[in-house]
Design an enzyme around this catalytic site. Structure first.
Site, PDB file in Angstrom:
ATOM      1  N   CYS A 117      -6.061  13.938  -7.328  1.00  0.00           N
ATOM      2  CA  CYS A 117      -6.342  14.645  -6.068  1.00  0.00           C
ATOM      3  C   CYS A 117      -7.743  14.187  -5.856  1.00  0.00           C
ATOM      4  CB  CYS A 117      -6.472  16.344  -5.845  1.00  0.00           C
ATOM      5  SG  CYS A 117      -4.925  16.908  -6.244  1.00  0.00           S
ATOM      6  N   HIS A 257     -10.832  19.202  -1.407  1.00  0.00           N
ATOM      7  CA  HIS A 257      -9.226  18.410  -0.679  1.00  0.00           C
ATOM      8  C   HIS A 257      -8.882  19.652  -1.001  1.00  0.00           C
ATOM      9  CE1 HIS A 257      -5.589  18.025  -2.956  1.00  0.00           C
ATOM     10  NE2 HIS A 257      -6.156  18.403  -3.801  1.00  0.00           N
ATOM     11  N   ASN A 287      -0.671  20.455   0.106  1.00  0.00           N
ATOM     12  CA  ASN A 287      -1.624  19.408  -0.921  1.00  0.00           C
ATOM     13  C   ASN A 287      -0.958  17.507  -0.759  1.00  0.00           C
ATOM     14  OD1 ASN A 287      -2.957  17.829  -2.768  1.00  0.00           O
ATOM     15  ND2 ASN A 287      -3.042  19.858  -4.588  1.00  0.00           N
TER      16      ASN A 287
END
Length: 330
Positions: A117, A257, A287
C-alpha cells in the site's frame, strides 16, 4: 524553518476504475455479514471489482493514458515507467513492461516495485531520484491493483476491505516552487506476517495443498495492523513535514492511504489535522492498496478540492511492513 526546494513535480494524474460496483448489500448474498457490520468497522459502502479478463496492466494503462493526455505527453516522451503493484499479472515479466507495450512507451525503462500500500509514495521517490540525476525528463508512475484476485472470498474479515483500480501520475523536473519537498520512508520486516500471503511464491510454490488450504491468499491480523498503521503513518507524516520546512498548520489537504476509516481518523488525530483537511473516498472504493492515493488525488482535482499552490501530505502504510509520507506543493 526554511522550506525545501523541490526537484520534481507532479504535473498530471489519471485514474481507471472498473465499472462493476459491489455494495455491502451484494456482499450479504455471498458472506455471513451485513452492510451495518462492514460500514461500522471500515467506513466502506462499496468497492469496484474488475471482471476476469481485466488485468492490472489494463487498468494501469487506462490510468496512464489519461495522465499523459492531460500533461500533453506522448508515449515516446516517457523516459522511465515505474509500476507499483501487489497483484502483478504474472511473475515474469514485470507488469510495467506489459503496460509499456500497451501504451507504446518504447523509449522508457520500465520496472515494478513491491511495497504494497505504500508503493505509490515509494515509486514517486524513485522517479524523483531518476529525474533529478539527469537520467530523463519525464517519469510515468502508476499504481495498479487487482486485489480481488488475491483476497480470500471466504474470509469476511478481509475480503470486504478490498477493491480494484489504478492511478497514475506524470512527473517532471520542477520548474518553480511546485513539487516534492520532503519524504520519509521506513519498513520493518519483523512484522511481515501481520499482513502477508503465506504461500504461492518461491519459498512455498503453488501446489494442490496450497490451493486447498487457500494459503496463497491474503492473511491479516487486523487489530495489530491497525495499531502499527496509525502510529507509523503519524510518525512518518511528522518527519516529512520537518524535512519540507512546513509546520502542521501549513498543510491544506492530507491524502492518506484509504485502508479503512478508523485508520484514517486515527492517523489524522495523531498527526493533529482536522478531518476537514483529510480526503476520504474509502466509502466508495475500499482499499485498493497502492492505487488509493493517486485515485484520491485525481478525484480531488476533478471535484475542485485540490487547487494549485496547495500544500499536501501523502501518507501510506502497507504489508512489509512498509510506510511513508511525502510533502508536496501542488
Amino acid at each position: 524553518m526554511t522550506a525545501a526546494t523541490p526537484l520534481v513535480e507532479i504535473v498530471s494524474t489519471g485514474r481507471y476504475l472498473p465499472d462493476r460496483v459491489v455494495t455491502n448489500r451484494d456482499m450479504e448474498s455471498i458472506l455471513e455479514t451485513s452492510d451495518e457490520w462492514i460500514f461500522e468497522r471500515t467506513g466502506i459502502r462499496e468497492r469496484r471489482l474488475a471482471p476476469p479478463g481485466m488485468t492490472a496492466a489494463h487498468m494501469g494503462a487506462g490510468a496512464a493514458r489519461i495522465a499523459m493526455e492531460r500533461a500533453g505527453v506522448a508515449p515516446e516522451d516517457v523516459d522511465i515507467l515505474i509500476v507499483s503493484t501487489a497483484t502483478p499479472d504474472r511473475w515474469l515479466p514485470a507488469t510495467a513492461c506489459d503496460i509499456q507495450a500497451l501504451i507504446g512507451a518504447r523509449k522508457a525503462v520500465a520496472f515494478d516495485i513491491s511495497a504494497a500500500c505504500s508503493g505509490f509514495i515509494y515509486a514517486l521517490t524513485l522517479a524523483e531520484g531518476h529525474l533529478s540525476t539527469g537520467r530523463g525528463e519525464i517519469a510515468l508512475v502508476i499504481a495498479t491493483e487487482k486485489m480481488s484476485s488475491i483476497v480470500d472470498w471466504e474470509d469476511r474479515a478481509t475480503c470486504v476491505l478490498f477493491g480494484d483500480g489504478a492511478g497514475a501520475a506524470i512527473v517532471r523536473k520542477s520548474s518553480g516552487e511546485r513539487g516534492i519537498l520532503g519524504t520519509h520512508h521506513q519498513s520493518d520486516g519483523n512484522l511481515a506476517e501481520l499482513l502477508y500471503r503465506p504461500a504461492g511464491g518461491a519459498a512455498i510454490p503453488m501446489d494442490e495443498e496450497v490451493l486447498r488450504d487457500r494459503t496463497h491468499l491474503v492473511r491479516m491480523s487486523g487489530r495489530e495492523v491497525f495499531k502499527h498503521a496509525v502510529r507509523a503513518m503519524a510518525g512518518a507524516s511528522k518527519q516529512a513535514l520537518a524535512l519540507s520546512g512546513w509546520e502542521l498548520e501549513d498543510v491544506d489537504l492530507m491524502f492518506p492511504h484509504q485502508a479503512n476509516i478508523r485508520i484514517i481518523k486515527g492517523t489524522a488525530r495523531y498527526v493533529g489535522l482536522p478531518m476537514e483537511k483529510v480526503f476520504v473516498n474509502v466509502d466508495r472504493y475500499g482499499n485498493m492498496s497502492s492505487a488509493t492515493i493517486p485515485v484520491a488525488m485525481d478525484e480531488a482535482i476533478e471535484e475542485g478540492r485540490l487547487q494549485p499552490g496547495m500544500k499536501l501530505l501523502l501518507v501510506a502504510f502497507g504489508a512489509g511492513l512498509t510506510w511513508g509520507a511525502m510533502a508536496v506543493r501542488w
